[in-house]
Design a protein around this motif. Structure first.
Motif, PDB file in Angstrom:
ATOM      1  N   LEU A   1       1.066  -1.031  -0.003  1.00  0.00           N
ATOM      2  CA  LEU A   1      -0.364  -0.141  -0.308  1.00  0.00           C
ATOM      3  C   LEU A   1       0.714   1.514  -0.145  1.00  0.00           C
ATOM      4  CD1 LEU A   1      -3.032  -1.276   2.049  1.00  0.00           C
ATOM      5  CD2 LEU A   1      -2.730  -1.370  -0.169  1.00  0.00           C
ATOM      6  N   ASP A   2       1.900   1.155  -1.333  1.00  0.00           N
ATOM      7  CA  ASP A   2       2.637   2.594  -0.958  1.00  0.00           C
ATOM      8  C   ASP A   2       2.066   3.915  -1.632  1.00  0.00           C
ATOM      9  OD1 ASP A   2       2.270   1.414  -2.889  1.00  0.00           O
ATOM     10  OD2 ASP A   2       4.422   1.629  -4.318  1.00  0.00           O
ATOM     11  N   ARG A   3       0.825   3.316  -1.858  1.00  0.00           N
ATOM     12  CA  ARG A   3       0.565   4.291  -2.904  1.00  0.00           C
ATOM     13  C   ARG A   3      -1.069   5.244  -2.080  1.00  0.00           C
ATOM     14  NH1 ARG A   3      -1.363   3.474  -8.989  1.00  0.00           N
ATOM     15  NH2 ARG A   3      -2.177   1.022  -7.804  1.00  0.00           N
ATOM     16  N   ALA A   4      -1.654   4.457  -0.852  1.00  0.00           N
ATOM     17  CA  ALA A   4      -2.564   4.781  -0.342  1.00  0.00           C
ATOM     18  C   ALA A   4      -2.142   5.086   1.151  1.00  0.00           C
ATOM     19  CB  ALA A   4      -3.554   3.187   0.349  1.00  0.00           C
ATOM     20  N   ILE A   5      -0.740   5.086   2.239  1.00  0.00           N
ATOM     21  CA  ILE A   5      -0.309   5.063   3.510  1.00  0.00           C
ATOM     22  C   ILE A   5       0.513   5.959   2.758  1.00  0.00           C
ATOM     23  CG2 ILE A   5      -0.305   5.077   5.836  1.00  0.00           C
ATOM     24  CD1 ILE A   5      -2.283   1.782   5.113  1.00  0.00           C
ATOM     25  N   PRO A   6       0.973   6.978   3.340  1.00  0.00           N
ATOM     26  CA  PRO A   6       2.079   7.670   3.246  1.00  0.00           C
ATOM     27  C   PRO A   6       3.365   6.472   4.220  1.00  0.00           C
ATOM     28  CG  PRO A   6       0.019   9.280   4.581  1.00  0.00           C
ATOM     29  CD  PRO A   6      -0.060   7.656   3.917  1.00  0.00           C
ATOM     30  N   LEU A   7       4.537   7.074   3.720  1.00  0.00           N
ATOM     31  CA  LEU A   7       5.738   5.599   3.975  1.00  0.00           C
ATOM     32  C   LEU A   7       6.020   5.677   5.227  1.00  0.00           C
ATOM     33  CD1 LEU A   7       7.917   4.312   3.330  1.00  0.00           C
ATOM     34  CD2 LEU A   7       9.227   6.122   2.891  1.00  0.00           C
ATOM     35  N   GLU A   8       5.361   7.773   6.022  1.00  0.00           N
ATOM     36  CA  GLU A   8       5.530   7.746   7.768  1.00  0.00           C
ATOM     37  C   GLU A   8       4.902   7.284   7.789  1.00  0.00           C
ATOM     38  OE1 GLU A   8       6.659   9.141  10.591  1.00  0.00           O
ATOM     39  OE2 GLU A   8       8.454   9.660   8.634  1.00  0.00           O
ATOM     40  N   ASP A   9       3.251   7.182   7.827  1.00  0.00           N
ATOM     41  CA  ASP A   9       2.746   6.389   8.554  1.00  0.00           C
ATOM     42  C   ASP A   9       3.109   4.389   8.710  1.00  0.00           C
ATOM     43  OD1 ASP A   9       1.285   8.044   9.707  1.00  0.00           O
ATOM     44  OD2 ASP A   9      -0.457   8.524   7.811  1.00  0.00           O
TER      45      ASP A   9
ATOM     46  N   ALA B   1       7.522  -8.384   7.876  1.00  0.00           N
ATOM     47  CA  ALA B   1       7.959  -7.188   8.142  1.00  0.00           C
ATOM     48  C   ALA B   1       9.035  -6.680   7.552  1.00  0.00           C
ATOM     49  CB  ALA B   1       7.437  -6.966  10.230  1.00  0.00           C
ATOM     50  N   ILE B   2       9.691  -7.263   7.532  1.00  0.00           N
ATOM     51  CA  ILE B   2      11.127  -7.486   7.250  1.00  0.00           C
ATOM     52  C   ILE B   2      11.169  -7.182   5.590  1.00  0.00           C
ATOM     53  CG2 ILE B   2      13.598  -8.308   6.674  1.00  0.00           C
ATOM     54  CD1 ILE B   2      13.443  -9.240   9.815  1.00  0.00           C
ATOM     55  N   THR B   3      10.549  -8.216   5.216  1.00  0.00           N
ATOM     56  CA  THR B   3      10.196  -8.016   3.348  1.00  0.00           C
ATOM     57  C   THR B   3       9.973  -6.923   3.153  1.00  0.00           C
ATOM     58  OG1 THR B   3      10.168 -10.546   3.418  1.00  0.00           O
ATOM     59  CG2 THR B   3       9.086  -8.799   1.258  1.00  0.00           C
ATOM     60  N   ALA B   4       8.330  -6.267   4.211  1.00  0.00           N
ATOM     61  CA  ALA B   4       7.849  -5.551   3.381  1.00  0.00           C
ATOM     62  C   ALA B   4       8.828  -3.874   4.625  1.00  0.00           C
ATOM     63  CB  ALA B   4       6.540  -4.789   4.606  1.00  0.00           C
ATOM     64  N   LEU B   5       9.351  -4.538   4.047  1.00  0.00           N
ATOM     65  CA  LEU B   5      10.458  -2.534   5.270  1.00  0.00           C
ATOM     66  C   LEU B   5      12.130  -2.796   4.133  1.00  0.00           C
ATOM     67  CD1 LEU B   5      10.864  -3.031   8.970  1.00  0.00           C
ATOM     68  CD2 LEU B   5      10.146  -1.310   6.827  1.00  0.00           C
ATOM     69  N   GLY B   6      11.823  -4.169   3.542  1.00  0.00           N
ATOM     70  CA  GLY B   6      13.233  -4.113   2.253  1.00  0.00           C
ATOM     71  C   GLY B   6      12.513  -3.508   1.385  1.00  0.00           C
ATOM     72  N   ARG B   7      10.920  -3.452   0.175  1.00  0.00           N
ATOM     73  CA  ARG B   7      10.329  -2.675  -0.664  1.00  0.00           C
ATOM     74  C   ARG B   7      10.081  -1.643  -0.398  1.00  0.00           C
ATOM     75  NH1 ARG B   7       5.930  -5.657  -0.178  1.00  0.00           N
ATOM     76  NH2 ARG B   7       7.164  -8.441  -1.447  1.00  0.00           N
ATOM     77  N   ALA B   8       9.730  -1.080   0.956  1.00  0.00           N
ATOM     78  CA  ALA B   8       9.536   0.242   1.103  1.00  0.00           C
ATOM     79  C   ALA B   8      10.989   1.372   1.183  1.00  0.00           C
ATOM     80  CB  ALA B   8       8.785   0.380   2.722  1.00  0.00           C
ATOM     81  N   CYS B   9      12.087   0.073   1.498  1.00  0.00           N
ATOM     82  CA  CYS B   9      12.811   0.633   1.490  1.00  0.00           C
ATOM     83  C   CYS B   9      13.790   1.431   0.272  1.00  0.00           C
ATOM     84  CB  CYS B   9      14.198   0.027   2.382  1.00  0.00           C
ATOM     85  SG  CYS B   9      15.952   0.983   2.912  1.00  0.00           S
ATOM     86  N   ARG B  10      13.818   1.002  -0.862  1.00  0.00           N
ATOM     87  CA  ARG B  10      13.947   0.820  -2.052  1.00  0.00           C
ATOM     88  C   ARG B  10      13.669   2.296  -3.263  1.00  0.00           C
ATOM     89  NH1 ARG B  10      11.792  -4.265  -3.291  1.00  0.00           N
ATOM     90  NH2 ARG B  10      13.755  -6.288  -2.193  1.00  0.00           N
ATOM     91  N   ALA B  11      12.168   2.550  -2.600  1.00  0.00           N
ATOM     92  CA  ALA B  11      11.581   3.933  -3.248  1.00  0.00           C
ATOM     93  C   ALA B  11      11.988   5.233  -2.104  1.00  0.00           C
ATOM     94  CB  ALA B  11      10.536   4.214  -3.317  1.00  0.00           C
ATOM     95  N   ALA B  12      12.524   5.023  -0.574  1.00  0.00           N
ATOM     96  CA  ALA B  12      12.348   6.047   0.604  1.00  0.00           C
ATOM     97  C   ALA B  12      13.516   6.656   0.330  1.00  0.00           C
ATOM     98  CB  ALA B  12      12.473   4.938   2.031  1.00  0.00           C
ATOM     99  N   PRO B  13      12.960   8.437   0.468  1.00  0.00           N
ATOM    100  CA  PRO B  13      13.881   9.424   1.402  1.00  0.00           C
ATOM    101  C   PRO B  13      14.957   8.753   1.770  1.00  0.00           C
ATOM    102  CG  PRO B  13      11.895   9.723   2.285  1.00  0.00           C
ATOM    103  CD  PRO B  13      10.973   8.572   1.334  1.00  0.00           C
TER     104      PRO B  13
END
Length: 544
Positions: free
Chosen positions: A138-146, A166-178
């Motif tokens: 849900l990278d479009r529905a929920i902001p990364l900070e939340d 949780a690690i898998t989800a964080l790894g996916r989020a990390c690629r596009a994170a500031p």
């Protein structure tokens, strides 16, 4: 013709006029149409009722062929909210519905954040797992900070499977994170590499390694901070995945200090992922591994060989320098390593076969045999005439490693070598060749003056027992030396058949002694073994 066409054209308006004036026909045509439109409108705004209006029922309606029912199902599911839709993401009636449900949650948007928090506090592990996996998408529905506020605390979840997800989800989020959020994610993943659960550590290592150069500084800082062994191995796995040359100094420094075998293998495997040439410090460390006999098993040597292949000519020279070591273990390790590198090491090793140093000639022969190099038999055959006994021994042993019929002629020559160890090695080498003609030439060595050679012949004949070998042994029952007669009797007792019993009976009067027993005793024991074996075979045949 003209009058008929005029009458037909004049009748058409009258037919239309009759149809319009007929009320009964209009009612018959309009009523079914109205009925269809009413039923379609009803289905469009209210799909057929589901039992207890359950969310699963509405999900099933998403596959209905009627577009009106599908739209109504989406509307109802959207109205039910995230609390109802979230548990259905992983448990949908068919896999292709999952993207539709995720799209619904994205439409619900941030208003569903409280629902996710509630789901993550659930006592049910499967529900927490589904929710954590969903948050990774849900990278479009929920902001990364939340999302980070929801996911980072899950790294401490009591269930290992939730931590992995949780690690898998964080790894996916990390690629596009500031950068700021990326630093937080990397910090959390590094902490997860110290988890007691192997699967959690592996997932964290993979997530960190998949980032490439991102977060490499923090990763190296954690690796060099002397973490516990299990965490260090996980961090090393992440570093290995990055394939970044900047990790080489830290890996080399650790390789210099660690006495741990498993860690040594992991460090060598990591260096093997990096392109050469390597800096002097790394080359010196690799050479010390070879000299200090830390390559004690096949797995470690395989990892070291990977480094030699990747490091170019400088690493190849490390092994080549040490094939002539007086210390046997390091020389044999170097020979084994070079044997796995035929393409690059071949010209250098073949040149060593003509070296003035006898140690280097012998180990070079061993390299060729261990690797079974193409053309190796022709290259090794001249060494059977070498003036040094050890070189001839290595050449003979290496020829046997090929296990090829082409090696039989040079090995037969080695059977006449003046040194008993070389003759014994030639016997053993011929015994390894599957060709049936390889064993016959060793039979005359039953009369060899060296006990070592005779013992090797006996062992080889036992391993290669056949009727042809047994027949070839019969003349040695009458050898003038009692040792040979006794040995032949023992061997015939093990591989002979009933026709050999009369020949053995001719020795029953032989009283000469061998090892405190007479030759007659050995013959008697051999007859008993043949009787027992043939009798057992007859019994087995009668049972069948």
């Amino acid at each position: 013709m003209n009058s008929n066409s005029k009458s037909n054209s004049a009748s058409i308006p009258s037919v239309i006029r009759a149809l319009v004036q007929s009320r009964s026909l209009l009612l018959v045509a309009i009523l079914p149409l109205c009925s269809f439109l009413c039923s379609f409108g009803a289905r469009l705004h209210a799909a057929p009722p589901c039992q207890q209006q359950s969310p699963a029922c509405w999900v099933a309606r998403l596959e209905d062929p009627d577009p009106g029912i599908r739209q109504a199902a989406r509307t109802h599911l959207r109205a039910l909210g995230a609390d109802a839709v979230t548990p259905l993401i992983e448990g949908g009636p068919s896999p292709h519905l999952r993207p539709q449900l995720i799209a619904l949650l994205e439409e619900i948007g941030p208003t569903g954040l409280t629902a996710y928090e509630t789901l993550l506090r659930s006592a049910r592990t499967d529900l927490r797992n589904r929710t954590v996996r969903l948050l990774g998408y849900l990278d479009r529905a929920i902001p990364l900070e939340d999302r980070l506020k929801l996911l980072l605390p899950r790294l401490e979840d009591p269930a290992g499977s939730v931590r992995v997800n949780a690690i898998t989800a964080l790894g996916r989020a990390c690629r596009a994170a500031p950068p700021t959020e990326q630093k937080r994610i990397v910090s959390g993943l590094i902490a997860a590499t110290g988890d007691e659960d192997l699967y959690v550590r592996s997932a964290a290592a993979y997530a960190l390694g998949a980032q490439g150069g991102g977060g490499l500084g923090a990763l190296l800082e954690a690796f060099t901070a002397s973490p516990p062994r299990h965490q260090r191995l996980a961090l090393l796995a992440a570093l290995r995945m990055t394939r970044d040359p900047r990790i080489l100094p830290a890996v080399t420094a650790r390789l210099e200090d660690t006495p741990d075998r498993e860690e040594t293998i992991a460090l060598l495997s990591t260096i093997a992922t990096l392109p050469g040439p390597y800096p002097p410090r790394t080359l010196a460390c690799l050479e010390r591994l070879l000299i200090e006999n830390r390559l004690t098993d096949v797995e470690t040597m395989k990892a070291f060989a990977g480094v030699l292949r990747q490091g170019g000519s400088a690493t190849l020279q490390i092994a080549l320098r040490h094939i002539g070591d007086v210390q046997e273990q390091s020389a044999r390790a170097a020979a084994w390593l070079l044997s796995r590198m035929e393409e690059t090491a071949r010209p250098l090793v073949l040149a060593e076969l003509r070296s003035p140093n006898r140690y280097r000639r012998g180990r070079a022969a061993l390299v060729v045999g261990l690797g079974r190099w193409k053309g190796g038999i022709a290259a090794l055959s001249p060494l059977l005439e070498d003036p040094d006994e050890e070189v001839r021994h290595f050449a003979t042993y290496s020829l046997g490693l090929f296990r090829a019929a082409r090696a039989i002629p040079p090995l037969i020559r080695a059977l006449h070598d003046p040194a008993p160890p070389v003759r014994a090695t030639a016997v053993a080498a011929l015994g390894k060749i599957p060709d049936p003609h390889a064993v016959v030439p060793i039979l005359p060595l039953l009369a060899d003056p060296s006990p070592e050679v005779v013992s090797t012949v006996c062992f080889t004949l036992r391993q290669r027992a056949s009727p042809k070998v047994a027949e070839a042994m019969v003349p040695y029952l009458h050898d003038p030396r009692p040792q040979i007669r006794a040995t032949t009797a023992v061997l015939l007792g093990e591989i002979g058949t009933s026709p050999h019993i009369p020949l053995l009976q001719s020795l029953l009067a032989d009283r000469e002694r061998v090892d405190e027993r007479s030759v007659a005793d050995y013959a008697r024991q051999a007859i008993a073994r043949i009787d027992a074996r043939t009798g057992q075979q007859k019994n087995d045949g009668s049972r069948q």
